[in-house]
Write a protein that holds these residues in place. Structure first.
Motif, PDB file in Angstrom:
ATOM      1  N   GLY A  49       0.810  -1.215   0.000  1.00 36.60           N
ATOM      2  CA  GLY A  49       0.000   0.000   0.000  1.00 36.60           C
ATOM      3  C   GLY A  49       0.843   1.265   0.000  1.00 36.60           C
ATOM      4  O   GLY A  49       0.562   2.208  -0.750  1.00 36.60           O
ATOM      5  N   LEU A  50       1.874   1.273   0.825  1.00 35.47           N
ATOM      6  CA  LEU A  50       2.764   2.442   0.836  1.00 35.47           C
ATOM      7  C   LEU A  50       3.515   2.584  -0.483  1.00 35.47           C
ATOM      8  O   LEU A  50       3.747   3.703  -0.954  1.00 35.47           O
ATOM      9  CB  LEU A  50       3.747   2.342   2.001  1.00 35.47           C
ATOM     10  CG  LEU A  50       3.155   2.580   3.389  1.00 35.47           C
ATOM     11  CD1 LEU A  50       4.205   2.328   4.463  1.00 35.47           C
ATOM     12  CD2 LEU A  50       2.591   3.976   3.509  1.00 35.47           C
ATOM     13  N   CYS A  52       2.360   1.677  -3.413  1.00 35.30           N
ATOM     14  CA  CYS A  52       1.387   2.209  -4.383  1.00 35.30           C
ATOM     15  C   CYS A  52       1.202   3.712  -4.210  1.00 35.30           C
ATOM     16  O   CYS A  52       1.129   4.454  -5.204  1.00 35.30           O
ATOM     17  CB  CYS A  52       0.057   1.486  -4.249  1.00 35.30           C
ATOM     18  SG  CYS A  52       0.089  -0.196  -4.867  1.00 35.30           S
ATOM     19  N   ILE A  53       1.125   4.162  -2.972  1.00 37.98           N
ATOM     20  CA  ILE A  53       0.984   5.604  -2.719  1.00 37.98           C
ATOM     21  C   ILE A  53       2.219   6.353  -3.227  1.00 37.98           C
ATOM     22  O   ILE A  53       2.103   7.397  -3.882  1.00 37.98           O
ATOM     23  CB  ILE A  53       0.762   5.859  -1.222  1.00 37.98           C
ATOM     24  CG1 ILE A  53      -0.622   5.351  -0.807  1.00 37.98           C
ATOM     25  CG2 ILE A  53       0.904   7.331  -0.890  1.00 37.98           C
ATOM     26  CD1 ILE A  53      -0.843   5.349   0.697  1.00 37.98           C
ATOM     27  N   LEU A  56       2.214   6.463  -6.984  1.00 42.50           N
ATOM     28  CA  LEU A  56       1.216   7.416  -7.460  1.00 42.50           C
ATOM     29  C   LEU A  56       1.732   8.845  -7.338  1.00 42.50           C
ATOM     30  O   LEU A  56       1.591   9.649  -8.266  1.00 42.50           O
ATOM     31  CB  LEU A  56      -0.085   7.248  -6.677  1.00 42.50           C
ATOM     32  CG  LEU A  56      -1.232   8.166  -7.070  1.00 42.50           C
ATOM     33  CD1 LEU A  56      -1.706   7.822  -8.471  1.00 42.50           C
ATOM     34  CD2 LEU A  56      -2.362   8.046  -6.074  1.00 42.50           C
ATOM     35  N   TRP A  57       2.329   9.169  -6.196  1.00 37.96           N
ATOM     36  CA  TRP A  57       2.874  10.521  -6.025  1.00 37.96           C
ATOM     37  C   TRP A  57       4.017  10.785  -6.993  1.00 37.96           C
ATOM     38  O   TRP A  57       4.169  11.885  -7.515  1.00 37.96           O
ATOM     39  CB  TRP A  57       3.370  10.713  -4.598  1.00 37.96           C
ATOM     40  CG  TRP A  57       2.284  10.892  -3.593  1.00 37.96           C
ATOM     41  CD1 TRP A  57       0.973  11.158  -3.828  1.00 37.96           C
ATOM     42  CD2 TRP A  57       2.431  10.815  -2.181  1.00 37.96           C
ATOM     43  NE1 TRP A  57       0.285  11.246  -2.648  1.00 37.96           N
ATOM     44  CE2 TRP A  57       1.167  11.045  -1.611  1.00 37.96           C
ATOM     45  CE3 TRP A  57       3.497  10.578  -1.325  1.00 37.96           C
ATOM     46  CZ2 TRP A  57       0.934  11.044  -0.253  1.00 37.96           C
ATOM     47  CZ3 TRP A  57       3.273  10.575   0.037  1.00 37.96           C
ATOM     48  CH2 TRP A  57       2.010  10.808   0.564  1.00 37.96           C
ATOM     49  N   THR A 122       7.140   6.895   8.289  1.00 35.83           N
ATOM     50  CA  THR A 122       6.086   7.731   7.710  1.00 35.83           C
ATOM     51  C   THR A 122       5.190   8.358   8.764  1.00 35.83           C
ATOM     52  O   THR A 122       4.450   9.283   8.483  1.00 35.83           O
ATOM     53  CB  THR A 122       5.212   6.905   6.766  1.00 35.83           C
ATOM     54  OG1 THR A 122       4.650   5.802   7.469  1.00 35.83           O
ATOM     55  CG2 THR A 122       5.998   6.426   5.580  1.00 35.83           C
TER      56      THR A 122
END
Length: 123
Positions: A49-50, A52-53, A56-57, A122
């Motif tokens: 998940g991290l 993917c984030i 995306l950024w 994070t």
């Protein structure tokens, strides 16, 4: 079929024996294996998940994402290592619950430590 042929091929007729109940694994081993695999799955999902984030950024900023993708290739490599260990003859000789506990103990530490480190990093 001729009864003598039946007897010659298959022996005398006997009623079927009742099926033996399947022996379950030891409950403690099964619970420990399930806990280890649950922690491993949660850790890998947090890392994914991290990632993917971050991808995306990075894509939104228009920068190349090769630096983020290359470390993620270690996940399939680790899965291949666990699969190779599971196919080893001595591991295959173990009972299913003991095998899952062993593989969970091998698979759990690295993704869990990485997930905890990423979570602390994070915030």
């Amino acid at each position: 079929m001729n009864p003598s042929t039946q007897a010659a091929l298959y022996g005398p007729w006997q009623p079927a024996q009742p099926a033996q109940p399947a022996r379950g694994g030891r409950p403690v081993v099964v619970v420990l294996a399930a806990l280890l695999w649950a922690v491993t799955a949660l850790s890998v999902s947090l890392i994914g998940g991290l990632a993917c984030i971050a991808l995306l950024w990075t894509a939104a900023a228009g920068e190349p994402a090769a630096g983020l993708v290359l470390p993620l290739l270690l996940i399939p490599a680790g899965a291949a290592g666990i699969t190779a260990l599971a196919r080893a003859p001595r591991v295959r000789a173990l009972t299913a619950s003991t095998r899952m506990l062993l593989l969970g103990a091998v698979a759990c530490p690295v993704p869990t430590a990485l997930a905890v480190w990423l979570w602390a990093l994070t915030g």
